[in-house]
Write a protein that holds these residues in place. Structure first.
Motif, PDB file in Angstrom:
ATOM      1  N   VAL A  60       0.846  -1.184   0.000  1.00 26.55           N
ATOM      2  CA  VAL A  60       0.000   0.000   0.000  1.00 26.55           C
ATOM      3  C   VAL A  60       0.883   1.237   0.000  1.00 26.55           C
ATOM      4  O   VAL A  60       2.010   1.208   0.535  1.00 26.55           O
ATOM      5  N   GLN A  61       0.411   2.306  -0.597  1.00 29.66           N
ATOM      6  CA  GLN A  61       1.169   3.559  -0.633  1.00 29.66           C
ATOM      7  C   GLN A  61       1.057   4.290   0.708  1.00 29.66           C
ATOM      8  O   GLN A  61       0.073   4.115   1.449  1.00 29.66           O
ATOM      9  N   PRO A  62       2.029   5.109   1.030  1.00 28.59           N
ATOM     10  CA  PRO A  62       1.923   5.927   2.253  1.00 28.59           C
ATOM     11  C   PRO A  62       0.625   6.724   2.268  1.00 28.59           C
ATOM     12  O   PRO A  62       0.210   7.273   1.237  1.00 28.59           O
ATOM     13  N   GLY A  63      -0.016   6.742   3.434  1.00 28.24           N
ATOM     14  CA  GLY A  63      -1.303   7.406   3.564  1.00 28.24           C
ATOM     15  C   GLY A  63      -2.493   6.510   3.292  1.00 28.24           C
ATOM     16  O   GLY A  63      -3.642   6.899   3.551  1.00 28.24           O
ATOM     17  N   GLY A  64      -2.229   5.332   2.782  1.00 31.05           N
ATOM     18  CA  GLY A  64      -3.300   4.399   2.452  1.00 31.05           C
ATOM     19  C   GLY A  64      -3.787   3.602   3.649  1.00 31.05           C
ATOM     20  O   GLY A  64      -3.337   3.811   4.785  1.00 31.05           O
ATOM     21  N   SER A  65      -4.713   2.679   3.372  1.00 31.78           N
ATOM     22  CA  SER A  65      -5.348   1.878   4.419  1.00 31.78           C
ATOM     23  C   SER A  65      -5.336   0.395   4.055  1.00 31.78           C
ATOM     24  O   SER A  65      -5.336   0.042   2.866  1.00 31.78           O
ATOM     25  N   LEU A  66      -5.334  -0.422   5.082  1.00 28.65           N
ATOM     26  CA  LEU A  66      -5.504  -1.869   4.943  1.00 28.65           C
ATOM     27  C   LEU A  66      -6.296  -2.366   6.143  1.00 28.65           C
ATOM     28  O   LEU A  66      -6.230  -1.757   7.222  1.00 28.65           O
ATOM     29  N   ARG A  67      -7.018  -3.467   5.948  1.00 23.73           N
ATOM     30  CA  ARG A  67      -7.666  -4.135   7.064  1.00 23.73           C
ATOM     31  C   ARG A  67      -7.178  -5.574   7.150  1.00 23.73           C
ATOM     32  O   ARG A  67      -7.360  -6.339   6.201  1.00 23.73           O
ATOM     33  N   LEU A  68      -6.574  -5.894   8.266  1.00 23.75           N
ATOM     34  CA  LEU A  68      -6.131  -7.257   8.516  1.00 23.75           C
ATOM     35  C   LEU A  68      -7.225  -8.023   9.247  1.00 23.75           C
ATOM     36  O   LEU A  68      -7.956  -7.456  10.061  1.00 23.75           O
ATOM     37  N   SER A  69      -7.289  -9.310   8.960  1.00 17.94           N
ATOM     38  CA  SER A  69      -8.218 -10.206   9.644  1.00 17.94           C
ATOM     39  C   SER A  69      -7.440 -11.376  10.225  1.00 17.94           C
ATOM     40  O   SER A  69      -6.420 -11.798   9.675  1.00 17.94           O
ATOM     41  N   CYS A  70      -7.955 -11.898  11.324  1.00 19.20           N
ATOM     42  CA  CYS A  70      -7.372 -13.088  11.936  1.00 19.20           C
ATOM     43  C   CYS A  70      -8.520 -14.000  12.351  1.00 19.20           C
ATOM     44  O   CYS A  70      -9.288 -13.649  13.254  1.00 19.20           O
ATOM     45  N   ALA A  71      -8.616 -15.123  11.668  1.00 21.82           N
ATOM     46  CA  ALA A  71      -9.685 -16.090  11.943  1.00 21.82           C
ATOM     47  C   ALA A  71      -9.163 -17.185  12.857  1.00 21.82           C
ATOM     48  O   ALA A  71      -8.133 -17.811  12.569  1.00 21.82           O
ATOM     49  N   ALA A  72      -9.869 -17.412  13.954  1.00 23.27           N
ATOM     50  CA  ALA A  72      -9.468 -18.406  14.939  1.00 23.27           C
ATOM     51  C   ALA A  72     -10.316 -19.658  14.811  1.00 23.27           C
ATOM     52  O   ALA A  72     -11.522 -19.574  14.518  1.00 23.27           O
ATOM     53  N   SER A  73      -9.692 -20.796  15.048  1.00 24.78           N
ATOM     54  CA  SER A  73     -10.419 -22.061  15.068  1.00 24.78           C
ATOM     55  C   SER A  73      -9.821 -22.951  16.155  1.00 24.78           C
ATOM     56  O   SER A  73      -8.643 -22.835  16.494  1.00 24.78           O
ATOM     57  N   GLY A  74     -10.667 -23.815  16.711  1.00 27.19           N
ATOM     58  CA  GLY A  74     -10.184 -24.751  17.725  1.00 27.19           C
ATOM     59  C   GLY A  74     -10.045 -24.175  19.117  1.00 27.19           C
ATOM     60  O   GLY A  74      -9.498 -24.853  20.000  1.00 27.19           O
ATOM     61  N   ILE A  75     -10.514 -22.944  19.342  1.00 29.48           N
ATOM     62  CA  ILE A  75     -10.443 -22.334  20.665  1.00 29.48           C
ATOM     63  C   ILE A  75     -11.797 -21.727  21.025  1.00 29.48           C
ATOM     64  O   ILE A  75     -12.622 -21.461  20.141  1.00 29.48           O
ATOM     65  N   SER A  76     -12.002 -21.501  22.312  1.00 33.03           N
ATOM     66  CA  SER A  76     -13.185 -20.776  22.771  1.00 33.03           C
ATOM     67  C   SER A  76     -12.880 -19.292  22.627  1.00 33.03           C
ATOM     68  O   SER A  76     -12.433 -18.636  23.565  1.00 33.03           O
ATOM     69  N   PHE A  77     -13.125 -18.774  21.456  1.00 34.08           N
ATOM     70  CA  PHE A  77     -12.674 -17.436  21.069  1.00 34.08           C
ATOM     71  C   PHE A  77     -13.087 -16.375  22.088  1.00 34.08           C
ATOM     72  O   PHE A  77     -12.303 -15.483  22.404  1.00 34.08           O
ATOM     73  N   ARG A  78     -14.302 -16.471  22.589  1.00 34.50           N
ATOM     74  CA  ARG A  78     -14.809 -15.444  23.510  1.00 34.50           C
ATOM     75  C   ARG A  78     -13.995 -15.348  24.795  1.00 34.50           C
ATOM     76  O   ARG A  78     -14.069 -14.340  25.492  1.00 34.50           O
TER      77      ARG A  78
END
Length: 115
Positions: A12-30
């Motif tokens: 991404v260029q300076p000043g830009g935006s990104l959204r990262l995601s992290c998907a969990a499995s096998g755990i009690s996420f809450r």
């Protein structure tokens, strides 16, 4: 199988935006505090942001006002919205799940901020 899978990195260029995601499995996420860390070449891994099961957030001073962490417990996913990106934000970003005494890390996703 316990697993954290990050996605959303890229160039991404300076000043830009990104959204990262992290998907969990096998755990009690809450039950887990979720966090984002990053590691730039030649540097130690550093804390970026965290969010508790109740939704309380904490940020590194270097990203306050630019990054926002959030979680969707129904989707077992934590997000990192990154705005006003700078070249210094270039790093591999890692997701971490903590529920003492357990720590779980993802494999990381590369974020490169460059013109």
């Amino acid at each position: 199988q316990v697993q954290l899978v990050e996605s959303g990195g890229g160039l991404v260029q300076p000043g830009g935006s990104l959204r990262l995601s992290c998907a969990a499995s096998g755990i009690s996420f809450r039950a887990y505090v979720m966090g984002w860390y990053r590691q730039a070449p030649g540097k130690l891994r550093e804390f970026v942001a965290s969010i508790t099961p109740a939704g309380y957030t904490n940020y590194a001073d270097s990203v306050k006002g630019r990054f926002t962490i959030s979680r969707d417990n129904a989707k077992n996913t934590v997000y990192l919205q990154m705005n006003s990106l700078k070249p210094d934000d270039t790093a591999v970003y890692y997701c971490k799940a903590v529920s003492t005494p357990t720590d779980i890390w993802g494999q990381g996703t590369q974020v490169t901020v460059s013109s």
